[in-house]
Scaffold this motif. Structure first.
Motif, PDB file in Angstrom:
ATOM      1  N   ARG A   1       0.827  -1.211   0.000  1.00 27.34           N
ATOM      2  CA  ARG A   1       0.000   0.000   0.000  1.00 27.34           C
ATOM      3  C   ARG A   1       0.863   1.263   0.000  1.00 27.34           C
ATOM      4  O   ARG A   1       0.504   2.271  -0.623  1.00 27.34           O
ATOM      5  CB  ARG A   1      -0.930  -0.011   1.205  1.00 27.34           C
ATOM      6  N   ALA A   2       2.013   1.224   0.680  1.00 26.21           N
ATOM      7  CA  ALA A   2       2.902   2.391   0.726  1.00 26.21           C
ATOM      8  C   ALA A   2       3.504   2.682  -0.648  1.00 26.21           C
ATOM      9  O   ALA A   2       3.646   3.848  -1.048  1.00 26.21           O
ATOM     10  CB  ALA A   2       4.004   2.165   1.758  1.00 26.21           C
TER      11      ALA A   2
ATOM     12  N   GLY B   1       0.952   4.388  -2.584  1.00 32.70           N
ATOM     13  CA  GLY B   1       0.825   5.773  -2.146  1.00 32.70           C
ATOM     14  C   GLY B   1       1.931   6.655  -2.684  1.00 32.70           C
ATOM     15  O   GLY B   1       1.688   7.793  -3.113  1.00 32.70           O
TER      16      GLY B   1
ATOM     17  N   ALA C   1      -0.655   4.897   4.673  1.00 30.48           N
ATOM     18  CA  ALA C   1      -0.932   3.522   4.237  1.00 30.48           C
ATOM     19  C   ALA C   1      -1.352   2.657   5.424  1.00 30.48           C
ATOM     20  O   ALA C   1      -2.266   1.830   5.314  1.00 30.48           O
ATOM     21  CB  ALA C   1       0.305   2.929   3.561  1.00 30.48           C
TER      22      ALA C   1
END
Length: 303
Positions: free
Chosen positions: A241-242, A245, A262
């Motif tokens: 997720r990071a 992002g 995240a």
């Protein structure tokens, strides 16, 4: 997707237990060594435990790739079964034919033992792996112990690896399971990664996915360790997720701010706990400072 943006050929932080991505930390190397040692021994049971997401299944699959072709493996992923259902599942895994409408514990046990003898006479081995073994009932565990009674003068004809969460250790301490516990020839408890191992883990997976450079700031990796407690599955969720992002913001690296955002999306409980812990620490220091000031005033008054 962020793959081409970061020069990756595939997603580096999938939660699928892919042995090709196995990061052999010292702890994972020890776990793999214990499994290998246990299988080379004459005993019947090997035990691998660890918290959810620490990599037990991935280590087990890596071990399977090292087995010889002469080893027939039965892999049970759903152990929430009664004795009859478990024996039927073992027969299915070993490709043992039986009449599903006319089965009993004795019939299935006899068929399994017949296969074990056949494999042994052919110079082969038979291995049973049960994942999520903490869900096994005492009655099923006793049935498994009875399966290991078939043996030669030098070895058991069936070796069993029990893989599960820490509750499995407590289950095997029951007095009615002491006979099984005494047959465990190798056991290992897999711990989460420490901070330096988290850094190496992230770099390892990025490299495996085709990445050539560091994609996370050092501060962000430290925060990832704090938020995930070093559990690989949570690291994968957060890092994936990071990266998304950072890509959305067109950042060259994953920053702490990106990790925090995240984490709020995929690890809300961990973020809340960290805030409570951080605020708690601030209040501890505040009270300590007040206490020191009051002590100073008291001493001045006395003297």
């Amino acid at each position: 997707m962020y793959l081409s943006y970061f020069g990756l050929s595939e997603k580096p932080f999938s939660i699928a237990p892919n042995p090709e991505y196995l990061f052999l930390s010292e702890r994972h190397k020890e776990a793999l060594a214990h499994l290998t040692f246990g299988l080379g021994d004459a005993g019947g049971f090997v035990l691998l435990t660890g918290e959810v997401g620490t990599g037990k299944t991935t280590v087990t699959r890596c071990m399977l790739e090292q087995l010889s072709d002469s080893t027939q493996v039965a892999f049970i992923l759903n152990p929430a079964l009664n004795e009859l259902e478990l024996l039927a599942s073992i027969c299915d895994e070993l490709k043992i034919r039986y009449k599903k409408s006319e089965t009993s514990l004795k019939d299935l046990t006899d068929k399994i033992k017949s296969r074990l003898l056949k494999n042994h006479q052919a110079g082969g081995h038979t291995l049973l792996i049960i994942d999520e073994a903490q869900h096994l009932s005492a009655a099923v565990l006793e049935q498994l112990r009875l399966l290991t009674n078939l043996e030669t003068n030098t070895k058991k004809l069936l070796q069993i690896i029990l893989v599960g969460q820490p509750e499995l250790q407590q289950l095997l301490k029951r007095n009615d399971l002491r006979q099984l516990a005494q047959r465990i020839t190798a056991r290992y408890h897999l711990l989460p990664l420490n901070e330096s191992q988290v850094f190496a883990y992230i770099q390892h997976r990025i490299f495996k996915a085709g990445g050539q450079t560091q994609l996370f700031e050092m501060g962000s990796i430290k925060l990832i360790h704090q938020l995930t407690a070093g559990i690989p599955r949570l690291i994968n969720l957060l890092c994936d997720r990071a990266l998304m992002g950072a890509y959305s913001n067109q950042y060259p690296l994953v920053t702490k701010a990106v990790v925090k955002k995240a984490a709020a999306e995929v690890l809300p409980d961990q973020v809340t706990e960290q805030k409570v812990s951080s605020n708690g620490a601030k209040w501890v220091w505040w009270f300590a400072g007040v206490a020191m000031l009051l002590s100073g005033f008291a001493l001045s008054y006395v003297f």
